[in-house]
Design a protein around this motif. Structure first.
Motif, PDB file in Angstrom:
ATOM      1  N   LEU A  84       0.833  -1.207   0.000  1.00  0.00           N
ATOM      2  CA  LEU A  84       0.000   0.000   0.000  1.00  0.00           C
ATOM      3  C   LEU A  84       0.867   1.255   0.000  1.00  0.00           C
ATOM      4  N   ALA A  85       1.913   1.262   0.800  1.00  0.00           N
ATOM      5  CA  ALA A  85       2.825   2.416   0.839  1.00  0.00           C
ATOM      6  C   ALA A  85       3.517   2.608  -0.510  1.00  0.00           C
ATOM      7  N   ALA A  86       3.954   1.528  -1.113  1.00  0.00           N
ATOM      8  CA  ALA A  86       4.604   1.616  -2.428  1.00  0.00           C
ATOM      9  C   ALA A  86       3.624   2.122  -3.482  1.00  0.00           C
ATOM     10  N   ALA A  87       2.391   1.647  -3.421  1.00  0.00           N
ATOM     11  CA  ALA A  87       1.372   2.085  -4.382  1.00  0.00           C
ATOM     12  C   ALA A  87       1.116   3.587  -4.250  1.00  0.00           C
ATOM     13  N   LEU A  88       1.044   4.081  -3.033  1.00  0.00           N
ATOM     14  CA  LEU A  88       0.838   5.519  -2.820  1.00  0.00           C
ATOM     15  C   LEU A  88       2.058   6.321  -3.278  1.00  0.00           C
ATOM     16  N   ALA A  89       3.241   5.786  -3.080  1.00  0.00           N
ATOM     17  CA  ALA A  89       4.456   6.474  -3.533  1.00  0.00           C
ATOM     18  C   ALA A  89       4.495   6.565  -5.060  1.00  0.00           C
ATOM     19  N   VAL A  90       4.154   5.485  -5.736  1.00  0.00           N
ATOM     20  CA  VAL A  90       4.109   5.507  -7.204  1.00  0.00           C
ATOM     21  C   VAL A  90       3.047   6.509  -7.667  1.00  0.00           C
ATOM     22  N   ALA A  91       1.900   6.511  -7.004  1.00  0.00           N
ATOM     23  CA  ALA A  91       0.832   7.444  -7.365  1.00  0.00           C
ATOM     24  C   ALA A  91       1.290   8.896  -7.204  1.00  0.00           C
ATOM     25  N   PHE A  92       2.054   9.180  -6.153  1.00  0.00           N
ATOM     26  CA  PHE A  92       2.586  10.528  -5.952  1.00  0.00           C
ATOM     27  C   PHE A  92       3.469  10.936  -7.131  1.00  0.00           C
ATOM     28  N   VAL A  93       4.381  10.048  -7.513  1.00  0.00           N
ATOM     29  CA  VAL A  93       5.320  10.345  -8.599  1.00  0.00           C
ATOM     30  C   VAL A  93       4.583  10.580  -9.917  1.00  0.00           C
ATOM     31  N   VAL A  94       3.568   9.797 -10.194  1.00  0.00           N
ATOM     32  CA  VAL A  94       2.805   9.959 -11.439  1.00  0.00           C
ATOM     33  C   VAL A  94       1.944  11.219 -11.397  1.00  0.00           C
ATOM     34  N   THR A  95       1.361  11.528 -10.250  1.00  0.00           N
ATOM     35  CA  THR A  95       0.446  12.672 -10.134  1.00  0.00           C
ATOM     36  C   THR A  95       1.179  14.003 -10.091  1.00  0.00           C
ATOM     37  N   LEU A  96       2.414  14.021  -9.630  1.00  0.00           N
ATOM     38  CA  LEU A  96       3.181  15.260  -9.513  1.00  0.00           C
ATOM     39  C   LEU A  96       3.248  16.061 -10.823  1.00  0.00           C
ATOM     40  N   PRO A  97       3.675  15.492 -11.940  1.00  0.00           N
ATOM     41  CA  PRO A  97       3.713  16.297 -13.170  1.00  0.00           C
ATOM     42  C   PRO A  97       2.314  16.674 -13.674  1.00  0.00           C
ATOM     43  N   VAL A  98       1.328  15.859 -13.377  1.00  0.00           N
ATOM     44  CA  VAL A  98      -0.054  16.199 -13.754  1.00  0.00           C
ATOM     45  C   VAL A  98      -0.483  17.454 -13.008  1.00  0.00           C
ATOM     46  N   ASN A  99      -0.214  17.497 -11.707  1.00  0.00           N
ATOM     47  CA  ASN A  99      -0.569  18.677 -10.914  1.00  0.00           C
ATOM     48  C   ASN A  99       0.194  19.913 -11.379  1.00  0.00           C
ATOM     49  N   ARG A 100       1.458  19.744 -11.687  1.00  0.00           N
ATOM     50  CA  ARG A 100       2.250  20.887 -12.163  1.00  0.00           C
ATOM     51  C   ARG A 100       1.675  21.426 -13.465  1.00  0.00           C
ATOM     52  N   TRP A 101       1.321  20.526 -14.364  1.00  0.00           N
ATOM     53  CA  TRP A 101       0.743  20.924 -15.646  1.00  0.00           C
ATOM     54  C   TRP A 101      -0.588  21.647 -15.434  1.00  0.00           C
ATOM     55  N   LEU A 102      -1.455  21.102 -14.578  1.00  0.00           N
ATOM     56  CA  LEU A 102      -2.744  21.734 -14.289  1.00  0.00           C
ATOM     57  C   LEU A 102      -2.558  23.114 -13.671  1.00  0.00           C
ATOM     58  N   MET A 103      -1.680  23.204 -12.695  1.00  0.00           N
ATOM     59  CA  MET A 103      -1.455  24.477 -12.011  1.00  0.00           C
ATOM     60  C   MET A 103      -0.903  25.523 -12.962  1.00  0.00           C
ATOM     61  N   GLY A 104      -0.063  25.119 -13.898  1.00  0.00           N
ATOM     62  CA  GLY A 104       0.492  26.050 -14.878  1.00  0.00           C
ATOM     63  C   GLY A 104      -0.565  26.642 -15.791  1.00  0.00           C
ATOM     64  N   ARG A 105      -1.715  26.006 -15.854  1.00  0.00           N
ATOM     65  CA  ARG A 105      -2.831  26.491 -16.666  1.00  0.00           C
ATOM     66  C   ARG A 105      -3.943  27.097 -15.819  1.00  0.00           C
ATOM     67  N   GLY A 106      -3.633  27.310 -14.535  1.00  0.00           N
ATOM     68  CA  GLY A 106      -4.611  27.914 -13.627  1.00  0.00           C
ATOM     69  C   GLY A 106      -5.701  26.949 -13.197  1.00  0.00           C
ATOM     70  N   LEU A 107      -5.452  25.656 -13.363  1.00  0.00           N
ATOM     71  CA  LEU A 107      -6.434  24.632 -13.017  1.00  0.00           C
ATOM     72  C   LEU A 107      -5.954  23.828 -11.817  1.00  0.00           C
ATOM     73  N   GLY A 108      -6.755  22.861 -11.411  1.00  0.00           N
ATOM     74  CA  GLY A 108      -6.359  21.996 -10.301  1.00  0.00           C
ATOM     75  C   GLY A 108      -6.156  22.785  -9.026  1.00  0.00           C
ATOM     76  N   HIS A 109      -5.088  22.504  -8.341  1.00  0.00           N
ATOM     77  CA  HIS A 109      -4.832  23.124  -7.040  1.00  0.00           C
ATOM     78  C   HIS A 109      -4.647  24.642  -7.134  1.00  0.00           C
ATOM     79  N   ALA A 110      -4.344  25.154  -8.323  1.00  0.00           N
ATOM     80  CA  ALA A 110      -4.196  26.605  -8.488  1.00  0.00           C
ATOM     81  C   ALA A 110      -5.502  27.332  -8.172  1.00  0.00           C
ATOM     82  N   VAL A 111      -6.636  26.650  -8.319  1.00  0.00           N
ATOM     83  CA  VAL A 111      -7.927  27.252  -8.013  1.00  0.00           C
ATOM     84  C   VAL A 111      -8.008  27.637  -6.545  1.00  0.00           C
ATOM     85  N   VAL A 112      -7.374  26.859  -5.694  1.00  0.00           N
ATOM     86  CA  VAL A 112      -7.412  27.121  -4.254  1.00  0.00           C
ATOM     87  C   VAL A 112      -6.632  28.381  -3.889  1.00  0.00           C
ATOM     88  N   HIS A 113      -5.581  28.674  -4.649  1.00  0.00           N
ATOM     89  CA  HIS A 113      -4.714  29.814  -4.327  1.00  0.00           C
ATOM     90  C   HIS A 113      -5.465  31.135  -4.219  1.00  0.00           C
TER      91      HIS A 113
END
Length: 165
Positions: A133-162
């Protein structure tokens, strides 16, 4: 506490972002850790409940995913409610900010966990279950990181919270 962290707005860097707002990796890591926190709470709780009750793999995964979304949205809502938003507006912000990130994280971590032979059957008393379970969450973090960066760069995703902090 988790929601008290400092948010940084994306900076414009024409070289790194190819003409768009480039989000510093540190901001993307922070957003992804935010997502991971909610996902992990729901995922662990769902896996423990489902595995302990002897639910099927898919029923356990469904429970874990549902709880990951609930806890992920709740953590975001907690922060924006503190900023003075109404419950309805806070829910809209959470949905806009977290849906893609949580969906990617849940897809990846559950695919990894289900893909590890014997992990789901090992039970909550097994180190193999917890390490998987810990390994699965770690892999998910690594895969989701560039997705979040891409979304935030377009004012989407977590950038909405800012805008609400």
């Amino acid at each position: 506490m988790h929601s008290d962290h400092v948010h940084r707005m994306p900076t414009t860097d024409r070289h790194a972002g190819h003409g768009r707002n480039a989000v510093p990796w540190a901001a993307a890591v922070q957003a992804t850790l935010h997502c991971l926190t909610g996902c992990a709470i729901g995922e662990v709780l769902g896996m423990v409940i489902g595995t302990s009750l002897g639910l099927s793999t898919w029923a356990t995964v469904a429970l874990a995913v549902a709880l990951a979304f609930v806890f992920g949205y709740a953590l975001t809502m907690r922060g924006v409610l503190r900023a003075g938003l109404t419950f309805r507006r806070a829910l809209r912000v959470a949905l806009a900010a977290d849906t893609v990130s949580i969906a990617v994280m849940e897809l990846v971590d559950n695919a990894v966990l289900v893909g590890v032979p014997g992990a789901m059957e090992a039970g909550v008393g097994s180190a193999f279950f917890w390490l998987s379970l810990a390994a699965a969450l770690a892999v998910a973090f690594v895969v989701t990181l560039p997705v979040n960066r891409w979304l935030m760069g377009r004012g989407l995703g977590h950038a909405v919270v800012h805008a609400h902090h």
